[in-house]
Enzyme design. Sequence first.
Site, PDB file in Angstrom:
ATOM      1  N   CYS A   1     -21.047   1.485 -16.257  1.00  0.00           N
ATOM      2  CA  CYS A   1     -22.106   0.488 -16.350  1.00  0.00           C
ATOM      3  C   CYS A   1     -21.542  -0.837 -16.869  1.00  0.00           C
ATOM      4  O   CYS A   1     -20.712  -1.441 -16.220  1.00  0.00           O
ATOM      5  CB  CYS A   1     -23.283   1.003 -17.185  1.00  0.00           C
ATOM      6  SG  CYS A   1     -24.776  -0.022 -17.025  1.00  0.00           S
TER       7      CYS A   1
ATOM      8  N   HIS B   1     -24.354   5.529 -13.760  1.00  0.00           N
ATOM      9  CA  HIS B   1     -24.154   6.385 -14.930  1.00  0.00           C
ATOM     10  C   HIS B   1     -23.892   7.813 -14.463  1.00  0.00           C
ATOM     11  O   HIS B   1     -24.832   8.546 -14.170  1.00  0.00           O
ATOM     12  CB  HIS B   1     -25.398   6.367 -15.818  1.00  0.00           C
ATOM     13  CG  HIS B   1     -25.604   5.097 -16.551  1.00  0.00           C
ATOM     14  ND1 HIS B   1     -25.035   4.854 -17.786  1.00  0.00           N
ATOM     15  CD2 HIS B   1     -26.296   3.980 -16.230  1.00  0.00           C
ATOM     16  CE1 HIS B   1     -25.386   3.647 -18.196  1.00  0.00           C
ATOM     17  NE2 HIS B   1     -26.144   3.099 -17.269  1.00  0.00           N
TER      18      HIS B   1
ATOM     19  N   GLU C   1     -23.122  10.295 -16.215  1.00  0.00           N
ATOM     20  CA  GLU C   1     -23.698  11.214 -17.199  1.00  0.00           C
ATOM     21  C   GLU C   1     -25.200  11.390 -17.025  1.00  0.00           C
ATOM     22  O   GLU C   1     -25.803  12.282 -17.626  1.00  0.00           O
ATOM     23  CB  GLU C   1     -23.371  10.739 -18.621  1.00  0.00           C
ATOM     24  CG  GLU C   1     -24.189   9.592 -19.155  1.00  0.00           C
ATOM     25  CD  GLU C   1     -23.819   8.203 -18.627  1.00  0.00           C
ATOM     26  OE1 GLU C   1     -24.419   7.228 -19.105  1.00  0.00           O
ATOM     27  OE2 GLU C   1     -22.928   8.112 -17.753  1.00  0.00           O
TER      28      GLU C   1
END
Length: 197
Positions: free
Chosen positions: A77, A179, A181
Amino acid sequence: MNVAIVKYNAGNIKSVDNTLRRFGIAPVLTDNAELLAKADRVLFPGQGEASGAMRYLKERRLDEVIRNLRQPVLGICIGQQLMCRHSDEGGGTDCLGIFDADVIRFAPRKHEDKVPAMGWNSLHGLASPLFAGISDGEFAYFVHSYYAPVCESTIATTEHIVSYSAALNKDNFYATQFHPEKSGSTGEKILKNFLEL
């Protein structure tokens, strides 16, 4: 495996930490140059604002430390944006200059063009071991108002208003605008691929 997460007062570090712990890795969150240099892998994730983030990095000379890392590094990001040459955010911010790209703000062309870009976008042109086992068109989660245009370091693209760099790579430096994650099984696979580079 010894994994370090760069500490630079960015938000959303916890989700990366939690994902790595699910892999059986206990990362260290640090702004210590020696610990970063000794780590097997370095992650540079977060959400935040470019000028404040770069100020923090420069005050601690972490800008020099990050540029000189030789192990695989993954920016996420704003981490990707800060690894570029310059960002328009914050009135204009000189960044780390690892990738030869200038980060610019989305410019809506019609009423339905929303900024920030937020949600699931498909990934295309996956040209890196980072995407091993990932099919073209799989989805990842994005939330951002600024982006890196397609450039010579682009290893994946996506589209919101324009086509832009979803991921970048130069030498040992990798970065994703999305992202991983927060991107389900696709994102977890990408993070595992990074750890195995």
